[in-house]
Structures are given as structure tokens and as C-alpha cells.
Scaffold this motif. Structure first.
Motif, PDB file in Angstrom:
ATOM      1  N   TYR A  46       0.839  -1.193   0.000  1.00 20.87           N
ATOM      2  CA  TYR A  46       0.000   0.000   0.000  1.00 20.87           C
ATOM      3  C   TYR A  46       0.876   1.246   0.000  1.00 20.87           C
ATOM      4  CZ  TYR A  46      -3.765  -3.205   1.300  1.00 20.87           C
ATOM      5  OH  TYR A  46      -4.678  -4.225   1.320  1.00 20.87           O
ATOM      6  N   LEU A  47       0.555   2.173  -0.896  1.00 20.72           N
ATOM      7  CA  LEU A  47       1.320   3.412  -1.008  1.00 20.72           C
ATOM      8  C   LEU A  47       0.729   4.495  -0.114  1.00 20.72           C
ATOM      9  CD1 LEU A  47       3.559   5.095  -2.368  1.00 20.72           C
ATOM     10  CD2 LEU A  47       1.928   5.619  -4.196  1.00 20.72           C
ATOM     11  N   ASP A  48       1.607   5.211   0.548  1.00 10.03           N
ATOM     12  CA  ASP A  48       1.275   6.352   1.402  1.00 10.03           C
ATOM     13  C   ASP A  48       0.432   7.364   0.616  1.00 10.03           C
ATOM     14  OD1 ASP A  48       1.301   8.596   3.014  1.00 10.03           O
ATOM     15  OD2 ASP A  48       3.464   8.583   3.353  1.00 10.03           O
ATOM     16  N   PRO A  49      -0.790   7.662   1.041  1.00  8.63           N
ATOM     17  CA  PRO A  49      -1.613   8.630   0.305  1.00  8.63           C
ATOM     18  C   PRO A  49      -1.089  10.058   0.393  1.00  8.63           C
ATOM     19  CG  PRO A  49      -2.725   7.929   2.316  1.00  8.63           C
ATOM     20  CD  PRO A  49      -1.521   7.054   2.172  1.00  8.63           C
ATOM     21  N   GLY A  50      -0.116  10.297   1.272  1.00  3.47           N
ATOM     22  CA  GLY A  50       0.510  11.620   1.339  1.00  3.47           C
ATOM     23  C   GLY A  50       1.545  11.849   0.256  1.00  3.47           C
ATOM     24  N   THR A  51       1.724  10.880  -0.635  1.00  2.00           N
ATOM     25  CA  THR A  51       2.672  11.024  -1.742  1.00  2.00           C
ATOM     26  C   THR A  51       2.036  11.854  -2.854  1.00  2.00           C
ATOM     27  OG1 THR A  51       3.479   8.805  -1.232  1.00  2.00           O
ATOM     28  CG2 THR A  51       4.159   9.761  -3.328  1.00  2.00           C
ATOM     29  N   PRO A  52       2.685  12.922  -3.318  1.00  2.70           N
ATOM     30  CA  PRO A  52       2.093  13.781  -4.348  1.00  2.70           C
ATOM     31  C   PRO A  52       2.307  13.219  -5.749  1.00  2.70           C
ATOM     32  CG  PRO A  52       4.228  14.642  -3.724  1.00  2.70           C
ATOM     33  CD  PRO A  52       3.998  13.432  -2.853  1.00  2.70           C
ATOM     34  N   VAL A  64      -0.374  -3.815  -5.772  1.00  2.83           N
ATOM     35  CA  VAL A  64      -0.065  -2.525  -5.162  1.00  2.83           C
ATOM     36  C   VAL A  64      -1.320  -1.672  -5.185  1.00  2.83           C
ATOM     37  CG1 VAL A  64       1.490  -0.542  -5.151  1.00  2.83           C
ATOM     38  CG2 VAL A  64       2.274  -2.725  -6.086  1.00  2.83           C
ATOM     39  N   LYS A  65      -1.659  -1.103  -4.031  1.00  5.11           N
ATOM     40  CA  LYS A  65      -2.852  -0.280  -3.903  1.00  5.11           C
ATOM     41  C   LYS A  65      -2.526   0.966  -3.092  1.00  5.11           C
ATOM     42  CE  LYS A  65      -5.814  -4.430  -3.778  1.00  5.11           C
ATOM     43  NZ  LYS A  65      -6.831  -5.177  -3.004  1.00  5.11           N
ATOM     44  N   MET A  66      -3.444   1.901  -3.036  1.00  9.50           N
ATOM     45  CA  MET A  66      -3.309   3.061  -2.183  1.00  9.50           C
ATOM     46  C   MET A  66      -3.744   2.699  -0.760  1.00  9.50           C
ATOM     47  SD  MET A  66      -1.966   5.387  -3.995  1.00  9.50           S
ATOM     48  CE  MET A  66      -2.032   6.644  -2.708  1.00  9.50           C
ATOM     49  N   LEU A  67      -3.006   3.164   0.215  1.00 11.05           N
ATOM     50  CA  LEU A  67      -3.352   2.911   1.611  1.00 11.05           C
ATOM     51  C   LEU A  67      -4.633   3.647   1.956  1.00 11.05           C
ATOM     52  CD1 LEU A  67      -2.245   1.584   4.273  1.00 11.05           C
ATOM     53  CD2 LEU A  67      -1.307   3.839   4.823  1.00 11.05           C
ATOM     54  N   ASN A  88       1.475  -3.923   4.375  1.00 11.34           N
ATOM     55  CA  ASN A  88       2.791  -3.665   3.787  1.00 11.34           C
ATOM     56  C   ASN A  88       2.733  -2.271   3.182  1.00 11.34           C
ATOM     57  OD1 ASN A  88       3.796  -6.470   4.107  1.00 11.34           O
ATOM     58  ND2 ASN A  88       2.212  -6.945   2.600  1.00 11.34           N
ATOM     59  N   VAL A  89       3.661  -1.397   3.559  1.00  7.60           N
ATOM     60  CA  VAL A  89       3.500   0.018   3.244  1.00  7.60           C
ATOM     61  C   VAL A  89       4.730   0.584   2.535  1.00  7.60           C
ATOM     62  CG1 VAL A  89       3.234   2.327   4.270  1.00  7.60           C
ATOM     63  CG2 VAL A  89       1.864   0.428   5.114  1.00  7.60           C
ATOM     64  N   ILE A  90       4.468   1.461   1.553  1.00  9.57           N
ATOM     65  CA  ILE A  90       5.503   2.274   0.911  1.00  9.57           C
ATOM     66  C   ILE A  90       5.270   3.700   1.399  1.00  9.57           C
ATOM     67  CG2 ILE A  90       6.533   3.001  -1.276  1.00  9.57           C
ATOM     68  CD1 ILE A  90       4.869   0.621  -2.545  1.00  9.57           C
ATOM     69  N   SER A 123      12.148  11.833   0.334  1.00  6.95           N
ATOM     70  CA  SER A 123      11.503  12.662  -0.681  1.00  6.95           C
ATOM     71  C   SER A 123      12.473  13.570  -1.427  1.00  6.95           C
ATOM     72  CB  SER A 123      10.409  13.518  -0.029  1.00  6.95           C
ATOM     73  OG  SER A 123      10.961  14.447   0.886  1.00  6.95           O
ATOM     74  N   LEU A 124      13.678  13.840  -0.869  1.00 10.30           N
ATOM     75  CA  LEU A 124      14.593  14.781  -1.517  1.00 10.30           C
ATOM     76  C   LEU A 124      15.467  14.141  -2.580  1.00 10.30           C
ATOM     77  CD1 LEU A 124      15.758  17.049   1.454  1.00 10.30           C
ATOM     78  CD2 LEU A 124      13.943  17.443  -0.206  1.00 10.30           C
ATOM     79  N   ARG A 125      15.496  12.829  -2.654  1.00  6.64           N
ATOM     80  CA  ARG A 125      16.375  12.181  -3.625  1.00  6.64           C
ATOM     81  C   ARG A 125      15.940  12.470  -5.059  1.00  6.64           C
ATOM     82  NH1 ARG A 125      17.880   6.155  -1.780  1.00  6.64           N
ATOM     83  NH2 ARG A 125      19.046   6.322  -3.719  1.00  6.64           N
ATOM     84  N   VAL A 126      14.643  12.606  -5.272  1.00  7.42           N
ATOM     85  CA  VAL A 126      14.168  12.894  -6.629  1.00  7.42           C
ATOM     86  C   VAL A 126      14.692  14.249  -7.096  1.00  7.42           C
ATOM     87  CG1 VAL A 126      11.987  13.941  -5.839  1.00  7.42           C
ATOM     88  CG2 VAL A 126      12.140  12.915  -8.121  1.00  7.42           C
ATOM     89  N   ARG A 127      14.861  15.172  -6.164  1.00  2.94           N
ATOM     90  CA  ARG A 127      15.407  16.486  -6.529  1.00  2.94           C
ATOM     91  C   ARG A 127      16.882  16.394  -6.913  1.00  2.94           C
ATOM     92  NH1 ARG A 127      11.860  20.606  -5.092  1.00  2.94           N
ATOM     93  NH2 ARG A 127      10.061  19.860  -3.897  1.00  2.94           N
TER      94      ARG A 127
END
Length: 788
Positions: A277-283, A312-315, A327-329, A362-366
Motif C-alpha cells: 500500500y502506497l502512502d496517500p501523502g505522496t504527491p 499494489v494499492k493506495m493505503l 505492507n507500506v511504501i 523525498s529529496l532524492r528525486v530532486r
């Protein structure tokens, strides 16, 4: 300064009036509003369960390492009664006796210590119902936050009970687990800048700690045998009941429980699929990229004979990410970039994974965006031309999502996957950027897409479901031998780390089957990028001084490949072979010609012309604009506020020299030459480095100063080697000899640099005096692409 504060009533989200609450679940418990207590009903004396602690709300500093969602240790525990006390006891599962003899099992149990984690007085006992006050345990420093703050030199802090309380919104009960959470405050005197940078008031650090009591899995799970070439982490323990002719150490892999509905079928749905499940706080667009990368794993499970077994689903919005049922991302924020993690909660008895938990910084993408920005310099004509960088950054996020999930399903790193054409998401990949036929940067193949072929082989080993009557051990051996015959390499962490590593193909952040060819290719790409670098590297309205931040990853684009090439020198090609495997290579010295090619390639990175930053770039980088400041992501400098191209060059040169002159590597050179005279001797190797560094003085003033700096750095490394009392003495002797020859052979000119180096050598070779050297420059942090 005005402080904005808010009074927090911890129960307000749940209750507006003073009330008690009862919770029914795996353990029943009560919330006493008037006292702020959790009273737990102990109805499972002597019954083992799993206790897990975690950090629900963190500190926000990569350097301190106390992140939101960070898992602590999982422990098997049980409640024991003694008079008016209830003890929470952790049995010792590291030492066992897997025997039918109860007395034999008891003898091992009594031989090794257990741990009593907590003691409780019985609060009440009515009609056999035992209640204990769990609050002191829940309000303790279970996650060792104070110790971590002290270890990271941020200050000495103590838990302040008056500022700590149960956090009821995340205190819940379910049939197979109960979840508790508490707001915990530490007070002290901040001594480190990391903590001060992330706390509103550094004398009070408040986090939230989570505690889980979980029912242990049933006994229907079958552990799977570990093989070092399988690609999995290992659970190990000692079985004192093992036959004398067998090893006492038992090893199994970590994995989720997964079974086919129809084990006889080539392809079958799973009895219970693995769902993340993916963290819904992910933009967005990060959310979509992470979902895409996570879903890649279903390709591997299909290869192992499953249909839609990895999902894979949204949490759900009302779900707690630390609830062991999920199980969480998780998308984690910090003040500085850093590592992402794939952790798990598992059964210490068997290795069965109960919960996977991914933490993605979250900063690695930058950082990936910044690398692409420097490579492309895309803003010459259009300040909105972000798309090429976004494509590369999101491609990396897909790979990162798959990588960290791989850890949570049991997989270790495979740092040799680049040798097999990017065969695994469990490698650390550097973006593959090429110069196209049109002369422009081509990022279309920056990161691999989809799960790797090696990853499919690992899932087949760990998760294939065998029908009844099949010899599982024989089938697993066939899987291993097939992977070997198909030419896959597997080299994991301890063998791939750069400092003393010896494997020629197991590296971090590398690409290509030949480390030398890739270094040469990257060097050409780096030169081209710096030629194009300029005003188009930043958007309109950005201070010119910020060009330095964009320049850093481009100037140092070769840094990781240097590490890989250095490991060829004194290198040994080996495999994780067991007797009876199909491995052809077990342990062989790297070919002498290959070692020479590696040496020559590394020496090119010490050339003043390679290390020089072009004058056109230097003219564009002023001191930091007012309101902006330099940070550790920029180059070191000797020139105070002005940009320092010499210090930048020193950092790069010192990086190469540190790996070329690693004492473990030099020891292997001596041993390999002693075994085979066709291999280069250490004397020849050191003299080759000396000749390159002292003979190439550059073609202009800046290059000449860079040459002087590199000469001083080389001598400092040689002096350190000559005084190394813990290493192989012959290495020190060879370094001593080379320096003795430097004065008559290389320091013929009597300029200031030669005079200074001669003085350093003379003083340093006097073993009656302590060795005192100037500090060596450091490069800005690199790994992970995305702190050291």
C-alpha cells in the motif's frame, strides 16, 4: 522573535468529554481518561507473541537517522507471572535445540540468557481477569531516541514524563494485533547543528513512538534454505541438537508466505496475494511513478508461476502505516537528502515476513533532477523546459520503488547486476546518459524499465511453490545452477563497498560490463557537459551563485566509476560458490593486463587538464548571493567566500588517490606479484603514480597549481602509508622507499612547492617524531545519488 505555540489536547480527536474507553482485540485494554493510563488485560500468560516498536513521527534529519515510519526491532515475548508481578520476557531464539527431547531443549534454553524487557505490578485481579498498567512502558524511550541523539553528537537528552502522553488517535485493537502510540518529549541542551536545524525549540524534542503486540504466525509456514547465491538475506541461529557432522548454524531466507491455490498448475493464483500500500501523502507525479515501479515485481512472481500474486494499492485514509496488517511504501521527508530503506517485520523463528515497510526519502528525486539539469543545461531558451529532467527523475523513482520493495520481500543487494546489462533492480544504478549522433545528450535509456532477469531468478528461488512429493532441496539446487549457467553474477554489500573491496565487477552506482570502458565514457560525457555548462543551467531569476550547486554532480560525475575501477587493481574475481555448484570461477586474481588498464584509466583522472574547471564557468560563479548561503552540497574552499577551483580539484584528486592507495589494495598487489611475477609489483605501481603526478605540470597557471596540489596530496598519502603500524609492513617499506627517491628524482626544481614537499618528506620520514600533516580535502556528499 515571537514564538507561535498551540495547546494540544491529546484526546480531542477522539473525545470531547472525559470518558473511559474499552478496546477489544488480540489483547483487551482500557483507556482511563482521568489518569491517562492504558490498562491491559493479560489473558495470555506464557503465550508467545511479537512485540514491535517504531517511530511514528520522527525528527526529520537524515544525519541523525530518526525518521517517520522507522521500524525498531521485532522481538518474540511473553508475559510471565510471579506473585504480584507480571514480567514481559524475551526468550533467546538465537540458540536453540531442535529436538524431540524436551530435556535437551530445556538445557539449551537454560544455558543462554533471556531478557526481561519490563516488569508490571498487577493493578487488579477479579474473577481471574488480570489487569496491568501498560502506560510506563508505552511512555518509555523504547526506540532509544536519547541514545541516538547522543551518538550523533546532538546533545544529552532525557525523557520528560510531564510532556509525554498516550496518543489515542493511533491506539487501536484488532483481532490479531493491538497498536499503541505515545507522544514522547525529550529535553536537553542541543549541541549539534543537525538537531537545531529541524526542531522549533531545540531544548525540547517531541516524537511519537508506536508499539505493536502481534499474534505470531501459525506453524504451517515452511522455512526455505538459504544459499549465498540465492540473492536473499539470511536468518541464522545455532541448533545445539544438530548432528556433530553437521554445522550448528542454520540459515533460512526471509520471505513472505505465498502459496498457490493449485500447486500442480504451472500458473496459479495465490491463496493470499502479497499486497503493498502506497502512502496517500505522496504527491503526483511521484505517486504514479512509485506505483508503476512497485508493480514491476508482479513480473517476477509471474516468472515463479503465480497469477497476480503481487499487488499494489493506495493505503486507505483511515489506515495506520505502522499497523502490521499493511505492507507500506511510505514517503518520508527530511531536511537533507539521504538513503531510502526497505525494512520488514518478520518472525524470528522462521524468517517469515509479516510486514514490509519501505521508507523513501523525498529529496532524492530532486538530486536526480539536479544531475539531469547539469547534464542538459536546458534553460537557454525556455525556463519551463523541465520535462527532460522530470522524465529522468521519475524513471529513477520507479527503479527506487522497486529496489526498496525488493528488500522488504527478502532480497539483498546485487551490485554485480550492471555486469549483466542491468539485470537487477537490487543494484545501485547511475543514470546512463549518452551523447547521441546529433551531438545532444540522450537520456532515453537513463534507467532500466521493468523488473530485471536476475530478480526473476531470485523470486523463483524464494517463492516458487512445490507440489507435494517434490524434493524441494534438489529443485532449489537446480534453480541456483541454472542461474549460474545463464551467466549471472551476484555480489552483495560487504564485497562491493569501495574502500577495501576487491571484486572487479561488484560496484555501487556503476554501469557496463567493463568498469574501465565506462570510466572512459563517463569522462567524455563529463567533459562535454562542462563545455555546455553555463547560463542555460539555471532558470531566470536564480542567483548566479547557485550554478555551483548544479556544477557539483557534473564535475564529479566520474566519482563512483573511479571506485569501481580502483577495485580491479589488486582485484580478485570470485563467487559465492558452494561445493557441488556449477560455478567455474571460485577465486582468481584479476588479469595483469586488466589491472594495468585500470591503473592507466585512473591516472587520467589525476591529470591537471581533467581536474581543471574551465575559465568560462569560473567567470559565472560569484560568491553566494545575499539571502543565500553555501552548504555541504558545494565544494570546499580555501578562498573564503569566492569560488575555489583548486579546492574542487583537490577533492576529486584526493578521491582517486584514496582508492588507488588503499592499504588493503596495496597489500594484495604485493601478494599477487609474489605469487605471479607477471603481475605488477608495488614498487612499479607506486612509481607509475609518482611519475604521472610529478611529470604532468599542466599547460596553464590554474593547471600548474592543480598539479602542485595533487603532488602534495600524493606525498601525504605515502607518508600515512609509511607510518601505518597496523597494516602490512612491506607496504610501509615500499612507500618509504618511493619517498626517499622523490627528493633526488622529482624535486629538482627549487620552487616553493618542491621545497615544501621536501620538508614534509624529511620530517615525515623521521619516525622519532609524530606525523603531522595538513588536512585532506573532502568532496561534497555523493552517495546516495539522490550523504556519505
Amino acid at each position: 522573535m515571537i514564538r507561535i505555540i498551540a495547546f494540544t489536547f491529546f484526546l480531542l480527536p477522539i473525545l470531547l468529554s472525559a470518558q473511559n474507553q474499552s478496546f477489544s482485540g488480540y489483547f483487551n485494554f482500557e483507556w482511563k481518561d482521568s489518569t491517562g493510563q492504558i490498562l491491559l488485560e493479560v489473558d495470555k500468560l506464557e503465550q508467545e507473541f511479537l512485540y514491535v516498536n517504531a517511530l511514528a513521527a520522527g525528527v526529520g534529519s537524515n544525519d541523525i537517522g530518526l525518521d517517520r515510519g522507522q521500524l525498531g526491532n521485532e522481538r518474540i515475548v511473553k508475559f510471565q507471572r510471579s506473585g504480584n508481578k507480571i514480567l514481559l520476557v524475551q526468550p533467546n531464539y538465537q540458540y536453540r535445540a531442535e529436538s524431540d527431547n524436551a530435556k535437551e531443549r530445556e538445557s539449551v534454553k537454560e544455558a543462554f540468557a533471556q531478557s526481561v524487557l519490563w516488569g508490571f505490578k498487577i493493578a487488579s485481579e477479579k474473577k481471574g481477569k488480570i489487569m496491568i498498567d501498560l502506560t510506563p512502558m508505552l511512555l518509555s524511550d523504547a526506540h532509544k531516541v536519547a541514545a541516538r541523539l547522543k551518538a550523533s553528537k546532538q546533545g544529552t537528552y532525557k525523557l520528560d514524563a510531564s510532556r509525554s502522553a498516550i496518543y489515542l488517535p493511533r491506539t487501536k485493537a484488532f483481532p490479531k494485533n493491538v497498536e499503541f502510540e505515545a507522544t514522547i518529549t525529550f529535553t536537553g541542551d542541543a549541541q549539534g547543528r543537525y538537531l537545531r536545524s529541524v526542531t522549533p525549540s531545540s531544548d525540547a524534542v517531541t516524537v511519537r513512538m508506536h508499539h505493536s503486540f502481534v499474534e505470531l504466525p501459525d506453524n504451517k509456514y515452511t522455512p526455505r534454505k538459504f544459499h549465498p547465491f540465492s540473492g536473499y538475506y539470511d536468518l541464522s541461529y545455532y541448533d545445539y541438537a544438530a548432528p556433530i557432522y553437521e554445522s550448528m548454524e542454520k540459515k533460512y531466507i526471509y520471505r513472505h508466505r505465498l502459496e498457490k491455490k493449485n500447486p500442480e498448475a504451472e500458473k496459479s493464483e495465490a491463496v493470499e496475494p502479497i499486497v503493498y500500500y502506497l502512502d496517500p501523502g505522496t504527491p503526483e507525479p511521484v505517486r504514479s511513478a512509485l506505483l508503476d515501479g512497485a508493480k514491476w515485481w508482479n513480473q517476477a512472481f509471474e516468472a515463479a508461476g503465480y497469477i497476480n500474486a503481487f499487488q499494489v494499492k493506495m493505503l486507505p485514509d483511515d489506515a495506520d502505516p505502522l499497523d502490521v496488517r499493511y505492507n507500506v511504501i511510505q514517503w518520508v521527508h527530511r531536511s537533507t537528502r539521504g538513503w531510502s530503506y526497505g525494512a520488514s517485520v518478520s518472525d524470528p523463528r522462521t524468517g517469515e515476513i509479516i510486514k514490509g515497510h519501505v521508507s523513501l526519502g523525498s529529496l532524492r528525486v530532486r538530486q536526480d533532477f539536479l544531475i539531469a539539469q547539469g547534464l542538459l543545461s536546458p534553460y537557454n531558451e525556455n525556463d519551463d523546459n523541465h520535462s527532460p529532467m522530470m522524465e529522468l527523475a521519475l524513471a529513477r523513482l520507479r527503479q527506487l520503488s522497486a529496489h526498496e520493495i525488493g528488500h522488504t520481500i527478502g532480497l539483498a543487494h546485487n551490485f554485480a547486476a550492471s555486469f549483466n546489462d542491468r539485470a537487477s533492480v537490487m543494484d545501485y544504478p547511475h543514470p546512463v546518459v549518452k551523447i547521441g549522433n546529433d551531438g545532444k545528450m540522450d537520456m532515453s535509456d537513463s534507467y532500466a524499465v521493468g523488473i530485471g532477469d536476475w530478480d526473476k531468478r531470485t523470486i523463483i528461488y524464494g517463492y516458487q511453490d512445490f507440489p507435494d512429493g517434490v524434493d524441494e532441496e534438489a529443485e532449489l539446487k537446480k534453480t541456483i545452477d541454472q542461474s549460474i549457467k545463464e551467466g549471472y553474477l551476484h555480489i552483495s554489500d560487504s564485497d562491493a563497498r569501495p574502500a577495501g573491496g576487491a571484486h572487479p565487477y561488484g560496484h555501487l552506482w556503476d554501469n557496463g560490463a567493463s568498469p574501465v570502458d565506462e570510466l572512459n565514457r563517463l569522462s567524455a560525457l563529463r567533459a562535454r557537459s562542462m563545455k555546455d555548462f553555463g547560463l542555460g543551467s539555471i532558470t531566470t531569476g536564480t542567483p548566479y551563485s547557485q550554478l555551483e550547486n548544479v556544477l557539483v554532480p557534473i564535475y564529479l560525475a566520474h566519482r563512483y566509476q573511479v571506485e569501481g575501477v580502483a577495485k580491479i587493481i589488486g582485484g580478485v574475481n570470485y563467487t559465492y560458490a558452494l561445493k557441488g555448484d556449477a560455478h567455474k570461477v571460485i577465486n582468481e586474481v584479476v588479469d595483469a593486463k586488466f589491472q594495468k588498464e585500470a591503473t592507466d584509466a585512473l591516472l587520467k583522472t589525476l591529470a591537471p587538464s581533467f581536474l581543471e574547471i574551465p575559465e568560462e564557468i569560473l567567470k559565472l560563479i560569484p560568491p553566494a548571493a545575499y539571502g543565500y548561503r553555501r552548504d555541504r552540497e558545494t565544494f570546499s574552499r580555501y578562498s573564503s567566500i569566492t569560488f575555489d577551483p583548486i579546492a574542487a580539484a583537490e577533492g576529486s584528486a584526493n578521491h582517486t588517490l584514496s582508492f588507488m592507495l588503499n592499504d588493503d589494495r596495496l597489500t594484495r598487489i604485493i601478494q599477487q606479484h609474489a605469487r605471479d611475477e607477471s603481475q605488477m609489483s608495488l614498487s612499479d605501481y607506486l612509481n607509475k603514480i609518482v611519475n604521472q603526478v610529478f611529470n604532468d605540470k599542466g599547460s596553464n597557471g590554474i593547471q600548474h597549481q592543480i598539479a602542485n596540489s595533487t603532488q602534495r596530496l600524493l606525498v601525504m598519502h605515502l607518508l600515512k602509508l609509511s607510518r601505518d603500524t597496523k597494516g602490512f609492513g612491506q607496504v610501509s617499506a615500499e612507500a618509504f622507499k618511493v619517498m626517499a627517491m622523490l627528493i633526488p628524482n622529482q624535486l629538482k626544481t627549487r620552487d616553493a612547492n618542491a621545497t615544501f614537499i621536501e620538508k614534509m618528506i624529511i620530517d615525515g620520514m623521521d619516525i622519532s617524531k609524530p606525523l603531522t600533516l595538513p588536512s585532506m580535502p573532502e568532496m561534497p556528499p555523493g552517495s546516495p545519488i539522490g550523504c556519505e
